[in-house]
Design a protein around this motif. Structure first.
Motif, PDB file in Angstrom:
ATOM      1  N   TYR A 533       0.433  -0.899 -11.296  1.00 15.82           N
ATOM      2  CA  TYR A 533      -0.776  -0.672 -10.966  1.00 15.82           C
ATOM      3  C   TYR A 533      -1.796  -1.031 -12.149  1.00 15.82           C
ATOM      4  CZ  TYR A 533       1.604   2.132  -7.292  1.00 15.82           C
ATOM      5  OH  TYR A 533       1.677   2.962  -6.290  1.00 15.82           O
ATOM      6  N   GLN A 534      -2.831  -1.594 -11.567  1.00 16.33           N
ATOM      7  CA  GLN A 534      -3.475  -2.120 -12.367  1.00 16.33           C
ATOM      8  C   GLN A 534      -4.252  -1.014 -13.417  1.00 16.33           C
ATOM      9  OE1 GLN A 534      -3.912  -5.079 -13.823  1.00 16.33           O
ATOM     10  NE2 GLN A 534      -3.286  -6.104 -11.545  1.00 16.33           N
ATOM     11  N   ASN A 535      -4.658   0.317 -12.746  1.00 20.26           N
ATOM     12  CA  ASN A 535      -5.263   1.484 -13.497  1.00 20.26           C
ATOM     13  C   ASN A 535      -4.017   3.636 -12.752  1.00 20.26           C
ATOM     14  OD1 ASN A 535      -5.796   3.043 -10.829  1.00 20.26           O
ATOM     15  ND2 ASN A 535      -7.528   0.937 -11.098  1.00 20.26           N
ATOM     16  N   ASN A 536      -4.351   3.504 -13.434  1.00 17.96           N
ATOM     17  CA  ASN A 536      -3.722   5.317 -13.137  1.00 17.96           C
ATOM     18  C   ASN A 536      -4.032   6.024 -11.768  1.00 17.96           C
ATOM     19  OD1 ASN A 536      -1.838   4.932 -15.259  1.00 17.96           O
ATOM     20  ND2 ASN A 536      -3.205   6.024 -16.803  1.00 17.96           N
ATOM     21  N   LEU A 537      -5.324   5.535 -11.353  1.00 18.03           N
ATOM     22  CA  LEU A 537      -5.842   6.120  -9.642  1.00 18.03           C
ATOM     23  C   LEU A 537      -5.247   5.928  -8.805  1.00 18.03           C
ATOM     24  CD1 LEU A 537      -9.668   5.896 -10.968  1.00 18.03           C
ATOM     25  CD2 LEU A 537      -7.657   7.591 -12.030  1.00 18.03           C
ATOM     26  N   PHE A 538      -4.367   6.040  -8.450  1.00 17.14           N
ATOM     27  CA  PHE A 538      -2.813   5.557  -7.262  1.00 17.14           C
ATOM     28  C   PHE A 538      -2.986   7.228  -6.793  1.00 17.14           C
ATOM     29  CE2 PHE A 538      -0.637   5.444 -11.724  1.00 17.14           C
ATOM     30  CZ  PHE A 538       0.725   5.687 -10.669  1.00 17.14           C
ATOM     31  N   THR A 539      -2.189   7.478  -5.907  1.00 19.01           N
ATOM     32  CA  THR A 539      -1.828   8.155  -4.881  1.00 19.01           C
ATOM     33  C   THR A 539       0.378   7.252  -4.651  1.00 19.01           C
ATOM     34  OG1 THR A 539      -1.674   7.558  -2.751  1.00 19.01           O
ATOM     35  CG2 THR A 539      -3.487   9.082  -4.131  1.00 19.01           C
ATOM     36  N   ARG A 540       0.828   8.895  -3.878  1.00 21.58           N
ATOM     37  CA  ARG A 540       2.331   7.907  -3.370  1.00 21.58           C
ATOM     38  C   ARG A 540       2.613   7.358  -1.868  1.00 21.58           C
ATOM     39  NH1 ARG A 540       6.542  11.358  -5.084  1.00 21.58           N
ATOM     40  NH2 ARG A 540       5.261  13.810  -6.517  1.00 21.58           N
ATOM     41  N   GLU A 541       1.014   7.148  -1.601  1.00 24.93           N
ATOM     42  CA  GLU A 541       1.081   6.581  -0.607  1.00 24.93           C
ATOM     43  C   GLU A 541       0.486   4.817  -1.154  1.00 24.93           C
ATOM     44  OE1 GLU A 541      -0.310   9.318   0.089  1.00 24.93           O
ATOM     45  OE2 GLU A 541       1.324  10.093   0.678  1.00 24.93           O
ATOM     46  N   ASP A 542       0.286   4.687  -2.383  1.00 22.41           N
ATOM     47  CA  ASP A 542      -0.004   3.645  -2.419  1.00 22.41           C
ATOM     48  C   ASP A 542       0.904   2.307  -3.034  1.00 22.41           C
ATOM     49  OD1 ASP A 542      -3.050   3.653  -2.435  1.00 22.41           O
ATOM     50  OD2 ASP A 542      -2.586   4.675  -3.883  1.00 22.41           O
ATOM     51  N   THR A 543       1.045   1.031  -2.635  1.00 25.44           N
ATOM     52  CA  THR A 543       1.616   0.065  -3.258  1.00 25.44           C
ATOM     53  C   THR A 543       1.754  -0.340  -4.669  1.00 25.44           C
ATOM     54  OG1 THR A 543       1.359  -1.668  -1.890  1.00 25.44           O
ATOM     55  CG2 THR A 543       3.010  -0.573  -1.172  1.00 25.44           C
ATOM     56  N   ALA A 544       2.423  -1.270  -5.311  1.00 28.04           N
ATOM     57  CA  ALA A 544       2.170  -1.651  -6.588  1.00 28.04           C
ATOM     58  C   ALA A 544       2.017  -3.168  -6.546  1.00 28.04           C
ATOM     59  CB  ALA A 544       3.570  -1.539  -7.300  1.00 28.04           C
ATOM     60  N   GLU A 586       5.572 -17.710 -11.931  1.00 26.69           N
ATOM     61  CA  GLU A 586       4.776 -17.148 -12.466  1.00 26.69           C
ATOM     62  C   GLU A 586       4.517 -16.759 -10.292  1.00 26.69           C
ATOM     63  OE1 GLU A 586       0.582 -13.924 -13.051  1.00 26.69           O
ATOM     64  OE2 GLU A 586       0.985 -16.392 -13.550  1.00 26.69           O
ATOM     65  N   LYS A 587       5.064 -15.678  -9.673  1.00 29.06           N
ATOM     66  CA  LYS A 587       4.199 -15.508  -8.547  1.00 29.06           C
ATOM     67  C   LYS A 587       3.793 -13.847  -8.602  1.00 29.06           C
ATOM     68  CE  LYS A 587       6.207 -14.821  -3.305  1.00 29.06           C
ATOM     69  NZ  LYS A 587       7.196 -15.163  -2.529  1.00 29.06           N
ATOM     70  N   PHE A 588       2.361 -13.686  -8.124  1.00 26.96           N
ATOM     71  CA  PHE A 588       1.787 -12.784  -8.068  1.00 26.96           C
ATOM     72  C   PHE A 588       1.529 -12.435  -6.494  1.00 26.96           C
ATOM     73  CE2 PHE A 588      -2.274 -10.117  -7.177  1.00 26.96           C
ATOM     74  CZ  PHE A 588      -1.752  -9.251  -7.969  1.00 26.96           C
ATOM     75  N   THR A 589       2.282 -10.992  -6.197  1.00 25.67           N
ATOM     76  CA  THR A 589       1.893 -10.806  -4.689  1.00 25.67           C
ATOM     77  C   THR A 589       0.939  -8.753  -5.407  1.00 25.67           C
ATOM     78  OG1 THR A 589       3.803 -11.000  -4.397  1.00 25.67           O
ATOM     79  CG2 THR A 589       3.381  -9.568  -2.847  1.00 25.67           C
ATOM     80  N   SER A 590       0.008  -9.127  -4.852  1.00 22.56           N
ATOM     81  CA  SER A 590      -0.790  -7.712  -5.027  1.00 22.56           C
ATOM     82  C   SER A 590      -0.518  -6.932  -3.812  1.00 22.56           C
ATOM     83  CB  SER A 590      -2.787  -8.223  -4.614  1.00 22.56           C
ATOM     84  OG  SER A 590      -2.670  -8.423  -2.924  1.00 22.56           O
ATOM     85  N   GLY A 591      -1.090  -5.631  -4.026  1.00 17.18           N
ATOM     86  CA  GLY A 591      -0.692  -4.145  -4.220  1.00 17.18           C
ATOM     87  C   GLY A 591      -1.969  -3.741  -3.021  1.00 17.18           C
ATOM     88  N   SER A 592      -1.792  -2.006  -2.878  1.00 12.86           N
ATOM     89  CA  SER A 592      -3.020  -2.044  -1.635  1.00 12.86           C
ATOM     90  C   SER A 592      -4.105  -1.589  -2.529  1.00 12.86           C
ATOM     91  CB  SER A 592      -2.033  -0.436  -0.954  1.00 12.86           C
ATOM     92  OG  SER A 592      -1.579   0.208  -2.052  1.00 12.86           O
ATOM     93  N   LEU A 593      -4.022  -1.897  -3.676  1.00 10.44           N
ATOM     94  CA  LEU A 593      -4.962  -0.893  -4.497  1.00 10.44           C
ATOM     95  C   LEU A 593      -5.700  -2.426  -5.661  1.00 10.44           C
ATOM     96  CD1 LEU A 593      -4.179   1.548  -6.459  1.00 10.44           C
ATOM     97  CD2 LEU A 593      -4.884   1.802  -4.547  1.00 10.44           C
ATOM     98  N   SER A 594      -4.747  -3.770  -4.573  1.00  7.18           N
ATOM     99  CA  SER A 594      -5.649  -4.663  -5.624  1.00  7.18           C
ATOM    100  C   SER A 594      -6.818  -5.659  -4.773  1.00  7.18           C
ATOM    101  CB  SER A 594      -4.838  -5.955  -5.857  1.00  7.18           C
ATOM    102  OG  SER A 594      -3.772  -5.453  -6.984  1.00  7.18           O
TER     103      SER A 594
END
Length: 767
Positions: A533-544, A586-594
């Motif tokens: 995660y790009q920061n520590n503000l996440f929950t169990r439902e979020d994806t990295a 490099e292959k980047f795949t964004s999560g739910s918070l990006s």
């Protein structure tokens, strides 16, 4: 009747002349040396005082440490030479099972791991055969005894009566429960048998008998000297005693009394004197007070010299002993070896040993064989080596006999770390070793814990050519799971803020560069996948977010290594120079918070890098040791797609064990230099206090923009410090440490950790 009368007169006259004959030709004096472990160094002082006062030593007998001192004297070594031997660093290392640094062979050394113990496995043996029969490796001791005594054995034609001084020593045959008097044969093996304390040293086989320390049945062989030599005078040196009654709560005293019989320390002759130097009781192999013990033996003998002179009515002329010693040594053949005979191995296994030892067709000196012998001993495919040399009068050369037992084909290693913090882990490794014309080892290990999990499957093939070569490969899965909570281990925590998967396949080739170094080239195919995660503000439902880097790399390195321990070293050095080239995508795949949810980005990367590491411990100053650490990392690497992925792709500076268990963004950079100073105070034989300080200087720090992208800061604009202090006890299975640590870390700067074991992981793909 007349004839009978003449005979009576003849006998009477002969009897009356015996005292005069003794006065004319001198009495025969026997010296008897007791066992007693390290206290037996006092015997050297006794011999020195006797020799300086021209007291004849016509015979000598000893047990255990007395056999070693007496055997050296009987071989023509002077008391001064014996003293130098017993007070040398080489001897102290041997007594404690530490291989002399000149015999280390880094080329054969296994990569460091978290193992505490290794058990050889032979499924044909009983379960009890898994347990070691000795605590101290006999490799150096056996070679050393051959080196010390082979010449004297040859000069005496393997008859102890023909040595510089006729000699006897006592060993114990545990199968027959009897003392064995050794009077001929290989002097080195005989002395080695006499001081083989059970469970501490490996027993010696002589004439199909398994022999142990002679002190088990006769720790003061005055009776042996009387029976073998019929001396007129006995001078005894006693530094041992019978063990006290067993303590029901002390298993050591119980074992000692089960193994050791009481010894009669009295002298069974009127013309005798018993010297008892006042030496304190020490550990069996604690030779730290050898000099003072030698002085005690010397002083006590000088104090009793008037009594000795009253018993001994004949003294040697000045320089008589020195000249006789030189004459005996001149009759010892030079150590030149014509043939090597190997037993215990099949034809192909013997070929491997012979090709390791011999690289020239002509005869070799023992000095030529010595380094190759210890290289062979360092090979974990070799289980035991028992060397001996015998002189062949026909050829004028020695023959070297090696009785070798191959290592058990399987080995099982256990270890890990028990920690109050993150680094709880268990470690298991299974090895398969196969010796033929060449040598093969296959190994597989597993680390498992909440922070770190890893699986390795690897193999190595060794070719004992003139310049040895090894080829190997390994397939590795590494998984690092950094928790949002860096304090608690057993609690149910929120999802991990950072997961690193480091998977790769590597092939490599090594050649030795001196006994302490090697040159390695390798090629690696890696798949590095990170979730974060790009920061520590996440929950169990979020994806990295995910970054995957498929790469290949080639490197060339030169490494010198002589550190004495794989963690918390106190002596030796490591010097490493490596150059690498990395190419990947490099292959980047964004999560739910990006901001760009589900967006896929591909970006090629290629760079070259060079690394220099110098970790050095300097000479001791009493209980103090100082060390220096330096590291330089140079690279043409570019930034990855975001701040976190750029940090994860950067090399990390991890100077102390605990730093390997924490994600420290401030100690990561593409180009950096680092310096450290270390101070160690030795509080006991196994207890150290360490203080370490480091400065980390990035050329350009990796910075984070508002949109989570990365950029490079100004050159040399910032630097970071790290400090660590630790109390370390080097236990038999591994280190036990309590450490205080400080890092310039955004979240947790200061922490205290208790660790039992090793914080060591399998290698990373881009090491």
């Amino acid at each position: 009747m007349k004839s009978f009368f003449y005979k009576i007169i003849y006998v009477f006259l002969l009897a009356s002349l015996v005292p005069s004959l003794n006065q004319a030709f001198g009495q025969k004096v026997a010296v008897v040396l007791s066992g007693g472990g390290s206290r037996g160094t006092a015997h050297i002082g006794v011999l020195k005082a006797l020799e300086e006062n021209n007291i004849p030593i016509d015979y000598i007998a000893g047990t255990s440490i007395g056999a070693l001192v007496g055997g050296m004297y009987a071989s023509g070594y002077s008391p001064d030479e014996i003293e130098r031997f017993f007070t040398s660093e080489m001897f102290v290392n041997w007594a404690n099972g530490l291989l002399d640094p000149k015999y280390t062979y880094f080329f054969k050394k296994e990569p460091p791991d978290a193992s505490w113990i290794s058990l050889d496995l032979d499924f044909k043996k009983n379960f009890s055969a898994l347990f070691p029969t000795n605590l101290i490796s006999p490799v150096e001791m056996d070679f050393l005894f051959m080196q010390i005594f082979a010449g004297a054995s040859a000069a005496a034609d393997y008859n102890f009566d023909s040595l510089f001084v006729p000699f006897r020593c006592v060993a114990a045959d545990i199968d027959s429960n009897k003392a064995v008097i050794l009077r001929c044969g290989d002097l080195g093996k005989s002395v080695r048998a006499s001081l083989t304390f059970p469970f501490y040293f490996k027993p010696v086989e002589i004439d199909n008998r398994l022999l142990f320390d002679g002190g088990m049945y006769n720790n003061f062989p005055s009776d042996v000297a009387i029976k073998a030599f019929h001396p007129d005078v006995i001078i005894g040196s006693k530094v041992a005693g019978n063990y006290p009654k067993s303590d029901p709560d002390d298993i050591l005293t119980q074992i000692q009394n089960m193994l050791m019989s009481d010894t009669d320390f009295s002298l069974k002759m009127d013309s005798s004197i018993l010297i008892e130097p006042p030496v304190e009781k020490l550990n069996l192999v604690d030779f730290t007070k050898a000099k003072s013990f030698i002085k005690s033996g010397y002083d006590e003998t000088i104090r009793r010299m008037d009594e000795i002179n009253k018993l001994v009515n004949h003294h040697h002329e000045n320089n008589y002993i020195a000249e006789a010693r030189i004459n005996f040594k001149n009759h010892q053949p030079v150590y030149r070896i014509d043939s090597i005979y190997i037993s215990g191995l099949n034809k192909h296994e013997s070929s491997y040993v012979y090709r390791t030892l011999v690289h020239k067709s002509r005869q070799a000196t023992l000095a030529d064989i010595e380094p190759e012998y210890f290289k062979l001993a360092a090979d974990d495919k070799i289980g035991q080596i028992s060397p001996s040399m015998k002189f062949d009068k026909k050829t004028g050369f020695y023959n070297l006999f090696l009785k070798i037992k191959p290592a058990d084909k399987f080995a099982l290693k256990f270890g890990g770390n028990i920690s109050t913090r993150l680094a709880n882990q268990a470690y298991v490794e299974l090895q398969y070793k196969y010796l033929f014309r060449d040598a093969l080892k296959v190994r597989s290990n597993v680390y498992f814990g909440k922070f770190y999990t890893s699986v390795l499957l690897g193999g190595r093939l060794d070719f004992p050519t003139k310049t040895p070569v090894s080829l190997g490969g390994q397939l590795v899965y590494n998984h690092f799971d950094y928790f949002k909570s860096t304090i608690h281990f057993f609690e149910d925590v929120t999802p991990s803020f950072l997961i690193l998967d480091d998977n790769y396949f590597k092939v490599y080739a090594d050649i030795p560069a001196t006994n302490k170094g090697k040159i390695e080239t390798d090629f690696t195919l890696g798949i590095l996948e990170n979730q974060y995660y790009q920061n520590n503000l996440f929950t169990r439902e979020d994806t990295a977010d995910k970054t995957k880097f498929n790469c290949m790399a080639g490197s060339l390195s030169w490494e010198l290594y002589s550190l004495d321990r794989k963690q918390y070293a106190t002596s030796g050095a490591q010097f490493l120079i490596s150059a690498s080239y990395i190419n990947g995508e490099e292959k980047f795949t964004s999560g739910s918070l990006s901001g760009n949810n589900g967006f896929g980005l591909k970006k090629p990367h290629q760079w070259a890098r060079a690394r220099i590491v110098w970790d050095n411990y300097f000479e001791k100053f009493g209980p103090f040791t100082f060390g220096f650490y330096g590291e330089v990392h140079l690279s043409t690497q570019e930034l990855f797609s975001n701040y976190t992925s750029s940090l994860l792709a950067a090399p990390s500076f991890e100077p102390v064990p605990e730093s390997k268990t924490i994600f420290l963004p401030n100690y990561r950079a593409y180009n950096y230099g680092a310096l450290g100073l270390k101070g160690i105070v030795k509080l006991g034989k196994r207890l150290d206090v360490r203080a370490e300080s480091y400065v980390f200087q990035p050329y350009q720090q990796i910075m984070k923009a508002d949109d989570n992208s990365a950029y490079l800061g100004k050159a040399f604009s910032i630097r970071y410090f790290a400090f660590s202090g630790a109390l370390v006890y080097h236990a038999f299975l591994g280190p036990i440490s309590v450490s205080f640590n400080y890092f310039d870390n955004p979240e947790e700067q200061v922490f205290i950790a208790l660790n039992i074991g090793y914080i060591i992981f399998n290698e990373r793909a881009l090491k």
